[in-house]
Design a protein around this motif. Sequence first.
Motif, PDB file in Angstrom:
ATOM      1  N   LYS A 154      -8.840 -10.366  -5.147  1.00 12.97           N
ATOM      2  CA  LYS A 154      -8.232  -9.240  -5.843  1.00 12.97           C
ATOM      3  C   LYS A 154      -8.945  -8.920  -7.158  1.00 12.97           C
ATOM      4  O   LYS A 154      -8.446  -8.126  -7.968  1.00 12.97           O
ATOM      5  N   GLY A 155     -10.096  -9.546  -7.370  1.00  8.22           N
ATOM      6  CA  GLY A 155     -10.892  -9.240  -8.552  1.00  8.22           C
ATOM      7  C   GLY A 155     -10.550 -10.049  -9.787  1.00  8.22           C
ATOM      8  O   GLY A 155     -11.075  -9.779 -10.876  1.00  8.22           O
ATOM      9  N   ILE A 156      -9.676 -11.036  -9.643  1.00  7.93           N
ATOM     10  CA  ILE A 156      -9.325 -11.883 -10.787  1.00  7.93           C
ATOM     11  C   ILE A 156     -10.493 -12.831 -11.072  1.00  7.93           C
ATOM     12  O   ILE A 156     -10.926 -13.581 -10.206  1.00  7.93           O
ATOM     13  N   GLU A 157     -10.976 -12.800 -12.313  1.00  8.83           N
ATOM     14  CA  GLU A 157     -12.163 -13.572 -12.669  1.00  8.83           C
ATOM     15  C   GLU A 157     -11.852 -14.963 -13.194  1.00  8.83           C
ATOM     16  O   GLU A 157     -12.707 -15.852 -13.145  1.00  8.83           O
ATOM     17  N   HIS A 159       4.349 -14.843  -6.258  1.00 11.60           N
ATOM     18  CA  HIS A 159       4.968 -13.661  -6.869  1.00 11.60           C
ATOM     19  C   HIS A 159       3.915 -12.807  -7.568  1.00 11.60           C
ATOM     20  O   HIS A 159       3.925 -11.577  -7.462  1.00 11.60           O
ATOM     21  N   MET A 160       2.997 -13.458  -8.275  1.00 10.24           N
ATOM     22  CA  MET A 160       1.946 -12.724  -8.973  1.00 10.24           C
ATOM     23  C   MET A 160       1.040 -11.987  -7.989  1.00 10.24           C
ATOM     24  O   MET A 160       0.630 -10.833  -8.236  1.00 10.24           O
ATOM     25  N   LEU A 161       0.715 -12.601  -6.869  1.00  9.42           N
ATOM     26  CA  LEU A 161      -0.119 -11.940  -5.860  1.00  9.42           C
ATOM     27  C   LEU A 161       0.579 -10.695  -5.317  1.00  9.42           C
ATOM     28  O   LEU A 161      -0.066  -9.658  -5.086  1.00  9.42           O
ATOM     29  N   HIS A 219      -0.709  -6.783  -5.754  1.00 10.63           N
ATOM     30  CA  HIS A 219      -0.819  -5.876  -4.614  1.00 10.63           C
ATOM     31  C   HIS A 219      -0.177  -4.524  -4.944  1.00 10.63           C
ATOM     32  O   HIS A 219      -0.783  -3.461  -4.723  1.00 10.63           O
ATOM     33  N   TYR A 220       1.031  -4.542  -5.478  1.00  9.46           N
ATOM     34  CA  TYR A 220       1.710  -3.306  -5.833  1.00  9.46           C
ATOM     35  C   TYR A 220       1.021  -2.612  -7.012  1.00  9.46           C
ATOM     36  O   TYR A 220       0.991  -1.381  -7.094  1.00  9.46           O
ATOM     37  N   HIS A 221       0.481  -3.395  -7.911  1.00 11.46           N
ATOM     38  CA  HIS A 221      -0.242  -2.820  -9.048  1.00 11.46           C
ATOM     39  C   HIS A 221      -1.453  -2.029  -8.558  1.00 11.46           C
ATOM     40  O   HIS A 221      -1.763  -0.939  -9.077  1.00 11.46           O
ATOM     41  N   GLU A 222      -2.141  -2.551  -7.543  1.00 11.44           N
ATOM     42  CA  GLU A 222      -3.281  -1.849  -6.963  1.00 11.44           C
ATOM     43  C   GLU A 222      -2.837  -0.524  -6.345  1.00 11.44           C
ATOM     44  O   GLU A 222      -3.500   0.504  -6.501  1.00 11.44           O
ATOM     45  N   ILE A 223      -1.707  -0.551  -5.636  1.00 10.64           N
ATOM     46  CA  ILE A 223      -1.191   0.662  -4.993  1.00 10.64           C
ATOM     47  C   ILE A 223      -0.867   1.726  -6.034  1.00 10.64           C
ATOM     48  O   ILE A 223      -1.252   2.892  -5.907  1.00 10.64           O
ATOM     49  N   VAL A 224      -0.144   1.313  -7.079  1.00 12.07           N
ATOM     50  CA  VAL A 224       0.246   2.255  -8.130  1.00 12.07           C
ATOM     51  C   VAL A 224      -0.988   2.802  -8.836  1.00 12.07           C
ATOM     52  O   VAL A 224      -1.088   4.001  -9.117  1.00 12.07           O
TER      53      VAL A 224
END
Length: 212
Positions: free
Chosen positions: A104-107, A195-197, A201-206
């Motif tokens: 998800k791009g988390i570094e 929960h964070m994952l 996911h929803y953050h990406e959609i928004v």
Amino acid sequence: MASTLIKQSSILKTLTGGLRFFASKELISSIVGSDIVSAAPDVSLPKACSYDEGVSSKFATTPLHDIFKGKKVVIFGIPGAFTGVCSAQHVPSYKTNVDKFKAKGIESIVCVSVNDPYVMHGWAEKLEAKNVIDFYGDFDASFHKSLSSDLTIDLSGALLGTRSHRWSAYVDDGIVKILNVEEAPSDFKVSGADHMLTQLHYHEIVSKKLTN
């Protein structure tokens, strides 16, 4: 229209952890959207290390700028190293999901606690997690207090003194995008990796909908 509003409300509720836990609307609104680095320009954190390593580095610390700026970071705070839920559930949840966060791009994944860096080092090694999670000691709680005094809690009754609530956040280029805070230090409902994952996911959609 009603259906759309319900869906948007559901997404926002997911992103904020439902607002039914310790984190009040006021606390979330005061931290989400803020710049961690700007909020604490003089705060730096010691990375987990042995005492000999600390001496060798002249007790070097890491500026918040180096931890957060220009990066997508997931950070979680714990009440204390070597304590029950922290050892058995919280850290393992992130350790076993490192690849999913990377996808998800988390570094980087950061764990911070109101402990000294030497205790954090010993704990990270015991959990065999030091190679996948960056552990930092907020020994005087200055980092947590810079975000909000409500992120600290007096656990003197458990012989721990001032500590951190159990929490998690997604930080993009220093800006807090998502925040979760548990109702009690013993709870593990909204601050774990699963929960964070879901929130990411929803953050990406928004985010995609806002840019289209």
